[in-house]
Scaffold this active site. Sequence first.
Site, PDB file in Angstrom:
ATOM      1  N   HIS A   1     -10.047   0.316 -76.011  1.00 48.68           N
ATOM      2  CA  HIS A   1      -8.663  -0.008 -76.430  1.00 48.68           C
ATOM      3  C   HIS A   1      -8.975  -0.092 -78.206  1.00 48.68           C
ATOM      4  O   HIS A   1      -7.991  -0.399 -78.788  1.00 48.68           O
ATOM      5  CB  HIS A   1      -8.281  -1.381 -76.099  1.00 48.68           C
TER       6      HIS A   1
ATOM      7  N   GLN B   1     -10.684 -16.242 -62.539  1.00 49.53           N
ATOM      8  CA  GLN B   1      -9.307 -15.996 -61.701  1.00 49.53           C
ATOM      9  C   GLN B   1      -9.468 -14.954 -60.787  1.00 49.53           C
ATOM     10  O   GLN B   1     -10.399 -14.203 -60.828  1.00 49.53           O
ATOM     11  CB  GLN B   1      -8.244 -15.824 -62.856  1.00 49.53           C
TER      12      GLN B   1
END
Length: 408
Positions: free
Chosen positions: A191, A303
């Site tokens: 990115h 998570q």
Amino acid sequence: MEEDPETGNSARTERKALEKAKILQRERERKVFRLVGRVLKKPEAERSAEEAAALLLHREAVDELCRRQIRRNVLKRKQEEVFDEADELKSKVKQLAAAAKQANHLVVYTGAGISTAASIPDYRGPNGVWTQLQKGRTVSSSDLSKAAPTVTHMCIRMLHKEKLVKHVVSQNCDGLHLRSGLPRQALSELHGNMFIEVCTSCSPPREFVRLFDVTERTSLHRHGTGRRCSHCGSELRDTIVHFGERGTLEQPLNWKGAAEAANEADVILCLGSSLKVLKKYACLWSMSRPANKRPKLYIVNLQWTPKDDLAVLKINGKCDDVMRLLMEELNIQIPEYDRAEDPIFKLATPLRLEEVQSHNREVLAAPDGLESPSVENQQPSEETSSLQGGWFGRGYNKGRRKKKKKAA
């Protein structure tokens, strides 16, 4: 042939009647859902006979609201952070260490979770950028270039030096892998890198490494930095790939290196990534191979991730904590980040005199004893600006627009 005025009027009247009927039907459904929703919030013992009858009458609305609640509960559970107990964490890290020793080609995928220890916010954590925006909160302005490589960054660099890690595929734009000393050929920054601007008019594209965040003026589909190439005069652009864009730059994205590493990998270690973006890149997961011949997957995250069910092992712990234990198991010393050895100061290209005031971002100061080619001339202008463009670009601006609408 002329249209019959009476027929035309009749058709229009019929269309209007149909539209009105649809509007009234939607309003009736909304009233039913509001009524059923209020009743369902009450304990069953406290519901009146009329309310109980309403639930029986509107069974479809009850079922739909129950399905929605289940989906909300699932989403909430996925967003919760889970921590393994100390003994369980150590046991899992031992398994990871054994896999790292036995691996022929270990590739590491990293996400925002490895940089939170450097005070850089992640995206989907409890205090992440997207999480805060979804709650209608603002994202505080901060100079992300002040961050330094974390324990995890330094561990990864050392594991590569010890030939245990072959390649690193990162979604992060913070440049911390490069600043840790990890060789560029061993790194794919999918990115982009906030310290690098490029001239795409030159062939091959020419890179300019800076000592400040070059993304101040950039955002989704707007990548010009305002500075120009010293060789051909074309406007330079950042290397950031925003959500909704496709990265086409060869460097620093290095998609070729990432795809080749994934193709050779027999073990993939995912550190601090939600994998919600990475999962879409099929070439990184060897999905064309039979399931039993794909790389063994190890995930370190607090998570839920969409790849959890495919992982050999999921470790619920902070990246720095896990990596400290891993290095201890491997009997490898963790190097400390040394600013004097930070490659960015040797790679940096000085600004030209006319570009000195071309940015407002703080400049990385070279450590004592190391002369930087541009520290004296790269100081930002006195004018300060709020957080804009850069990595948060689209999400940050979207959040601000929502807030303005609410205020209106």
